[in-house]
Motif scaffolding. Structure first.
Motif, PDB file in Angstrom:
ATOM      1  N   MET A 215      61.867  27.558 143.079  1.00  0.00           N
ATOM      2  CA  MET A 215      62.050  26.507 142.060  1.00  0.00           C
ATOM      3  C   MET A 215      61.130  25.332 142.374  1.00  0.00           C
ATOM      4  O   MET A 215      61.123  24.814 143.483  1.00  0.00           O
ATOM      5  CB  MET A 215      63.522  26.079 142.069  1.00  0.00           C
ATOM      6  CG  MET A 215      63.882  25.091 140.966  1.00  0.00           C
ATOM      7  SD  MET A 215      63.692  25.817 139.331  1.00  0.00           S
ATOM      8  CE  MET A 215      63.770  24.379 138.298  1.00  0.00           C
ATOM      9  N   MET A 216      60.335  24.978 141.390  1.00  0.00           N
ATOM     10  CA  MET A 216      59.433  23.832 141.549  1.00  0.00           C
ATOM     11  C   MET A 216      60.234  22.533 141.552  1.00  0.00           C
ATOM     12  O   MET A 216      61.060  22.325 140.674  1.00  0.00           O
ATOM     13  CB  MET A 216      58.479  23.833 140.361  1.00  0.00           C
ATOM     14  CG  MET A 216      57.477  22.723 140.352  1.00  0.00           C
ATOM     15  SD  MET A 216      56.113  22.946 141.475  1.00  0.00           S
ATOM     16  CE  MET A 216      55.649  24.619 141.163  1.00  0.00           C
ATOM     17  N   PRO A 217      60.067  21.686 142.571  1.00  0.00           N
ATOM     18  CA  PRO A 217      60.824  20.432 142.536  1.00  0.00           C
ATOM     19  C   PRO A 217      60.375  19.550 141.365  1.00  0.00           C
ATOM     20  O   PRO A 217      59.191  19.480 141.070  1.00  0.00           O
ATOM     21  CB  PRO A 217      60.498  19.786 143.882  1.00  0.00           C
ATOM     22  CG  PRO A 217      59.331  20.501 144.415  1.00  0.00           C
ATOM     23  CD  PRO A 217      59.185  21.797 143.716  1.00  0.00           C
ATOM     24  N   THR A 218      61.347  18.955 140.694  1.00  0.00           N
ATOM     25  CA  THR A 218      60.966  17.991 139.671  1.00  0.00           C
ATOM     26  C   THR A 218      61.143  16.601 140.252  1.00  0.00           C
ATOM     27  O   THR A 218      61.912  16.409 141.191  1.00  0.00           O
ATOM     28  CB  THR A 218      61.852  18.096 138.418  1.00  0.00           C
ATOM     29  OG1 THR A 218      63.189  17.824 138.818  1.00  0.00           O
ATOM     30  CG2 THR A 218      61.760  19.471 137.801  1.00  0.00           C
ATOM     31  N   SER A 219      60.414  15.670 139.693  1.00  0.00           N
ATOM     32  CA  SER A 219      60.464  14.355 140.284  1.00  0.00           C
ATOM     33  C   SER A 219      60.439  13.302 139.197  1.00  0.00           C
ATOM     34  O   SER A 219      59.547  13.286 138.364  1.00  0.00           O
ATOM     35  CB  SER A 219      59.276  14.183 141.209  1.00  0.00           C
ATOM     36  OG  SER A 219      59.012  12.833 141.346  1.00  0.00           O
ATOM     37  N   PRO A 220      61.445  12.427 139.177  1.00  0.00           N
ATOM     38  CA  PRO A 220      61.480  11.399 138.131  1.00  0.00           C
ATOM     39  C   PRO A 220      60.452  10.295 138.347  1.00  0.00           C
ATOM     40  O   PRO A 220      60.314   9.428 137.499  1.00  0.00           O
ATOM     41  CB  PRO A 220      62.903  10.860 138.231  1.00  0.00           C
ATOM     42  CG  PRO A 220      63.295  11.104 139.638  1.00  0.00           C
ATOM     43  CD  PRO A 220      62.605  12.361 140.062  1.00  0.00           C
ATOM     44  N   VAL A 221      59.738  10.316 139.470  1.00  0.00           N
ATOM     45  CA  VAL A 221      58.798   9.221 139.711  1.00  0.00           C
ATOM     46  C   VAL A 221      57.510   9.419 138.895  1.00  0.00           C
ATOM     47  O   VAL A 221      56.813   8.461 138.587  1.00  0.00           O
ATOM     48  CB  VAL A 221      58.489   9.084 141.224  1.00  0.00           C
ATOM     49  CG1 VAL A 221      57.423  10.048 141.673  1.00  0.00           C
ATOM     50  CG2 VAL A 221      58.069   7.674 141.561  1.00  0.00           C
ATOM     51  N   ILE A 222      57.212  10.662 138.492  1.00  0.00           N
ATOM     52  CA  ILE A 222      55.916  10.921 137.859  1.00  0.00           C
ATOM     53  C   ILE A 222      55.741  10.168 136.533  1.00  0.00           C
ATOM     54  O   ILE A 222      54.722   9.508 136.349  1.00  0.00           O
ATOM     55  CB  ILE A 222      55.697  12.437 137.654  1.00  0.00           C
ATOM     56  CG1 ILE A 222      55.887  13.172 138.980  1.00  0.00           C
ATOM     57  CG2 ILE A 222      54.310  12.701 137.124  1.00  0.00           C
ATOM     58  CD1 ILE A 222      55.833  14.663 138.849  1.00  0.00           C
ATOM     59  N   PRO A 223      56.713  10.248 135.590  1.00  0.00           N
ATOM     60  CA  PRO A 223      56.464   9.538 134.324  1.00  0.00           C
ATOM     61  C   PRO A 223      56.406   8.027 134.479  1.00  0.00           C
ATOM     62  O   PRO A 223      55.874   7.350 133.611  1.00  0.00           O
ATOM     63  CB  PRO A 223      57.652   9.957 133.448  1.00  0.00           C
ATOM     64  CG  PRO A 223      58.668  10.454 134.368  1.00  0.00           C
ATOM     65  CD  PRO A 223      57.955  11.031 135.531  1.00  0.00           C
ATOM     66  N   LEU A 224      56.926   7.499 135.609  1.00  0.00           N
ATOM     67  CA  LEU A 224      56.893   6.049 135.791  1.00  0.00           C
ATOM     68  C   LEU A 224      55.468   5.516 135.836  1.00  0.00           C
ATOM     69  O   LEU A 224      55.201   4.378 135.465  1.00  0.00           O
ATOM     70  CB  LEU A 224      57.611   5.664 137.087  1.00  0.00           C
ATOM     71  CG  LEU A 224      59.122   5.867 137.089  1.00  0.00           C
ATOM     72  CD1 LEU A 224      59.702   5.418 138.423  1.00  0.00           C
ATOM     73  CD2 LEU A 224      59.754   5.063 135.976  1.00  0.00           C
ATOM     74  N   PHE A 225      54.520   6.360 136.282  1.00  0.00           N
ATOM     75  CA  PHE A 225      53.136   5.898 136.364  1.00  0.00           C
ATOM     76  C   PHE A 225      52.595   5.536 134.988  1.00  0.00           C
ATOM     77  O   PHE A 225      51.681   4.734 134.872  1.00  0.00           O
ATOM     78  CB  PHE A 225      52.258   6.971 137.007  1.00  0.00           C
ATOM     79  CG  PHE A 225      52.479   7.095 138.469  1.00  0.00           C
ATOM     80  CD1 PHE A 225      52.024   6.110 139.318  1.00  0.00           C
ATOM     81  CD2 PHE A 225      53.163   8.166 139.002  1.00  0.00           C
ATOM     82  CE1 PHE A 225      52.233   6.197 140.678  1.00  0.00           C
ATOM     83  CE2 PHE A 225      53.379   8.265 140.350  1.00  0.00           C
ATOM     84  CZ  PHE A 225      52.919   7.285 141.197  1.00  0.00           C
ATOM     85  N   VAL A 226      53.114   6.167 133.947  1.00  0.00           N
ATOM     86  CA  VAL A 226      52.703   5.818 132.590  1.00  0.00           C
ATOM     87  C   VAL A 226      53.663   4.799 131.997  1.00  0.00           C
ATOM     88  O   VAL A 226      53.254   3.834 131.358  1.00  0.00           O
ATOM     89  CB  VAL A 226      52.658   7.077 131.704  1.00  0.00           C
ATOM     90  CG1 VAL A 226      52.180   6.721 130.319  1.00  0.00           C
ATOM     91  CG2 VAL A 226      51.775   8.124 132.325  1.00  0.00           C
ATOM     92  N   ALA A 227      54.970   5.016 132.227  1.00  0.00           N
ATOM     93  CA  ALA A 227      55.974   4.206 131.547  1.00  0.00           C
ATOM     94  C   ALA A 227      55.945   2.750 132.013  1.00  0.00           C
ATOM     95  O   ALA A 227      56.057   1.832 131.194  1.00  0.00           O
ATOM     96  CB  ALA A 227      57.359   4.809 131.783  1.00  0.00           C
ATOM     97  N   VAL A 228      55.764   2.539 133.319  1.00  0.00           N
ATOM     98  CA  VAL A 228      55.859   1.167 133.839  1.00  0.00           C
ATOM     99  C   VAL A 228      54.726   0.274 133.304  1.00  0.00           C
ATOM    100  O   VAL A 228      55.002  -0.806 132.782  1.00  0.00           O
ATOM    101  CB  VAL A 228      55.920   1.181 135.384  1.00  0.00           C
ATOM    102  CG1 VAL A 228      55.725  -0.206 135.945  1.00  0.00           C
ATOM    103  CG2 VAL A 228      57.248   1.749 135.830  1.00  0.00           C
ATOM    104  N   PRO A 229      53.442   0.707 133.394  1.00  0.00           N
ATOM    105  CA  PRO A 229      52.414  -0.159 132.804  1.00  0.00           C
ATOM    106  C   PRO A 229      52.542  -0.320 131.289  1.00  0.00           C
ATOM    107  O   PRO A 229      52.266  -1.400 130.766  1.00  0.00           O
ATOM    108  CB  PRO A 229      51.092   0.522 133.181  1.00  0.00           C
ATOM    109  CG  PRO A 229      51.431   1.837 133.715  1.00  0.00           C
ATOM    110  CD  PRO A 229      52.839   1.821 134.149  1.00  0.00           C
ATOM    111  N   LEU A 230      53.013   0.732 130.594  1.00  0.00           N
ATOM    112  CA  LEU A 230      53.223   0.594 129.147  1.00  0.00           C
ATOM    113  C   LEU A 230      54.279  -0.463 128.870  1.00  0.00           C
ATOM    114  O   LEU A 230      54.099  -1.335 128.015  1.00  0.00           O
ATOM    115  CB  LEU A 230      53.683   1.924 128.545  1.00  0.00           C
ATOM    116  CG  LEU A 230      52.631   2.893 128.032  1.00  0.00           C
ATOM    117  CD1 LEU A 230      53.313   4.085 127.388  1.00  0.00           C
ATOM    118  CD2 LEU A 230      51.725   2.215 127.032  1.00  0.00           C
TER     119      LEU A 230
END
Lengths: 500, 119
Positions: A1-16
């Protein structure tokens, strides 16, 4: 199972979110835009270090937007190369914001500047983390449109002219990319990069890959300003305000150009020996043409812009060589170039802030009045010229060693000659700009404000200590795991899809 | 189904792409260059939408049991082309805004006269 990580979308969401908040709240005060931009970019550095750490512990992560399973939904992927690029972008963005706080005092509409700046960062981070072809195009355009507006930010004659040229050429490049993506979609019936790579491997046909490869290479080479697609860069980068020049030359051409080329060719289309040769030839041509054109410039920022073209050539050469050492050297040079080119552009901004000129012939002896700026420019110049022990020396040395090891002696020789010519133009910056007798009219020149000095100082420190990243331990964490992405190549696909 | 009917969209799309590129290369008027960009954009969008087209197809909605999935058009390009059109509008607006400011500064739309930087 590939680990999922909630930190990845933050790289787009936070600056937006930051851009949105600044546009909403930042019109009256100056604390909100400055503070928000600093917090957002500082936070991104923290996230990117977390991302690197997570990758080194658990391997490749994915995040499924809206929980749609791949390949139907959009996935974001975090691998070694992604984490490395995210760190580079965040670091430079933070230091550039630090510089802009004082520098942008002279401009009106600061909230617009920071909004566009964060949108550009969101677009770049999106390009880096996305695992979906169409998403790549969307984020590419977000970053590109924001950068057109930022080049035109001063709305003077030259800014507008450069921005128009940049907007037209950049849009054509983006449309080539879109055309290629549509072509690939019609052939493979999927937009997910991993799925597309598997479909292309299964089909085994190289003709579609060839046509789309040419279109994609043209489009991304326009963004990366590789010769012969470089015509817009020497106008656009010098015309923008100094912090934006630093961002454009430092990270934008790499995130939208070099990284996208790496991602699309190494993880999706697959690399043939002809393509590697093409990348190397483009790299060598860029490096020599860039350095020769830089030699005859008197405008400080224009000189630095040509120097960027030349240094991108080194990175492309390293990637084209195709050995693990070549990839590592190319990535290390990419990081170093981000640091020293931002430093030099910010330094030129500091000179312009203090004196109001960018013409080297009018300067002279500024080192007596602007001690820290001069020292920072010196360390940046030594790094770009490849003088030991500055960071730029090590990455150039590694690229040349990789070229020799792989048997490309001529390319290695050209790289050495270009490096010597680089020394000659950076010495000109120092000699005409900072050394020698102080001219009468600059007697009243004062050193730039504290925040600008802080940013320049930190960048100079990274230039001097950057070579330490090659020590065992740091190298594993920072460079090798990013370079390994290339060797994994299109097999990354089965890993990503295998896990979802 | 004749050859022309099957491939008319592709001829149209690539025709528009080449016309757009040609206009951008040979014209010296700012607005005409932007028109060329817009035609190029339209050509790419037409290509995008025609990729999912099935002649005599139907909307991809499962409402009746006798509906045959093989006659449904591909909905993905339709979603994509909307996004691409919106992005195209943003780029067009940006380019036109710059063109307006350039006209205010230089008093001309002729690219040969707006030539302080080397084109």
């Amino acid at each position: 199972m590939m680990p999922t990580s909630p930190v990845i979308p933050l790289f787009v969401a936070v600056p937006l979110a930051g851009a949105f908040a600044i546009a909403l709240l930042g019109k009256k005060t100056r604390i909100i835009p400055n503070g928000m931009a600093l917090i957002v970019t500082g936070g991104l550095i923290a996230f990117s270090i977390i991302a690197m750490r997570m990758f080194s512990l658990f391997g490749v992560h994915t995040y499924k937007l809206g929980a749609w399973p791949a390949p139907f939904g959009i996935v974001m992927v975090l691998d070694g190369l992604t984490a490395f690029m995210l760190f580079t972008v965040s670091l430079i963005a933070f230091l550039v914001i630090l510089f802009s706080i004082s520098y942008m005092e002279r401009y009106s509409g600061r909230w617009q500047f920071y909004t566009l700046f964060l949108l550009m960062v969101a677009g770049m981070n999106g390009v880096i983390v996305t695992g979906d072809m169409f998403n790549l195009f969307v984020f590419l355009e977000v970053a590109a449109v924001a950068s057109y507006a930022l080049v035109a930010f001063g709305t003077e004659k030259h800014e507008l002219e450069a921005a128009f040229k940049y907007a037209v050429m950049g849009s054509v490049g983006s449309l080539f990319v879109l055309l290629a993506i549509v072509w690939l979609y019609s052939y493979t019936s999927t937009l997910n990069m991993a799925d597309m790579a598997l479909a292309l491997q299964a089909a085994g046909s190289t003709r579609v890959a060839l046509v789309t490869g040419v279109l994609l290479l043209t489009g991304f080479a326009l963004k990366a300003a590789i010769v012969p697609f470089h015509a817009w860069l020497p106008d656009a980068h010098p015309s923008a305000p100094a912090p934006i020049s630093a961002m454009l030359s430092g990270v934008l051409i790499k995130a939208l150009g070099v990284y996208a080329i790496c991602r699309v060719f190494y993880s999706v289309l697959g690399v043939s020996p002809q393509l590697s040769m093409l990348l190397m030839v483009l790299g060598v041509v860029s490096m020599s043409v860039g350095v020769l054109l830089a030699l005859r410039q008197w405008d400080l920022k224009r000189l630095l812009a040509y120097s960027s073209i030349s240094q991108i050539g080194y990175i492309m050469l390293g990637i084209g060589i195709g050995t693990p050492l070549g990839f590592m050297a190319a990535l290390f040079h990419l990081f170093n170039h981000s640091v020293f080119k931002s430093l030099l552009f910010l330094g030129s901004g500091a000179v312009e802030y203090a004196t109001g000129t960018r013409d080297l012939r009018e300067m002279g002896g500024l080192g007596k009045r602007m001690k820290l700026t001069s020292a920072a420019m010196l360390s940046g110049s030594m790094s770009v010229a490849g003088i030991p022990p500055f960071a730029g020396f090590w990455s150039k040395l590694l690229i040349i060693v990789a070229a020799v090891q792989a048997g490309y002696y001529w390319f290695a020789i050209i790289a050495v000659v270009a490096s010597m010519l680089t020394l000659s133009y950076v010495m000109r910056i120092m000699r005409y700009g900072f050394l020698g007798e102080l001219r009468e009219k600059w007697a009243g020149v004062r050193e730039v404000p504290f925040m600008m000095k802080l940013s320049l100082g930190l960048l100079a420190l990274i230039c001097i200590l950057g070579g330490l990243l090659l020590l065992p331990g740091a190298r594993e964490f920072f460079l090798t795991q990013a370079a390994r992405t290339f060797s994994v190549g299109t097999q990354l696909a089965s890993r990503i899809l295998g896990g979802v | 189904m004749s050859f022309l009917e099957d491939y008319a969209y592709y001829f149209g799309a690539f025709g528009l792409i080449f016309i757009g590129l040609l206009i951008m290369l040979v014209k010296h008027n700012l607005i005409k260059v932007i028109i060329g960009l817009s035609i190029l954009d339209t050509g790419v969008n037409l290509f995008l939408i025609s990729v999912g087209y099935i002649s005599n197809g139907t909307a991809p909605i499962f409402c009746r049991d006798d509906m045959d999935p093989s006659r449904m058009v591909d909905p993905v390009p339709q979603a994509l082309v909307l996004t691409a059109i919106v992005i195209g509008v943003a780029v067009l607006a940006m380019a036109l805004a710059i063109a307006v400011r350039l006209y205010q500064r230089y008093g001309t739309l002729d690219l040969r006269k707006i030539k302080e930087l080397r084109w």
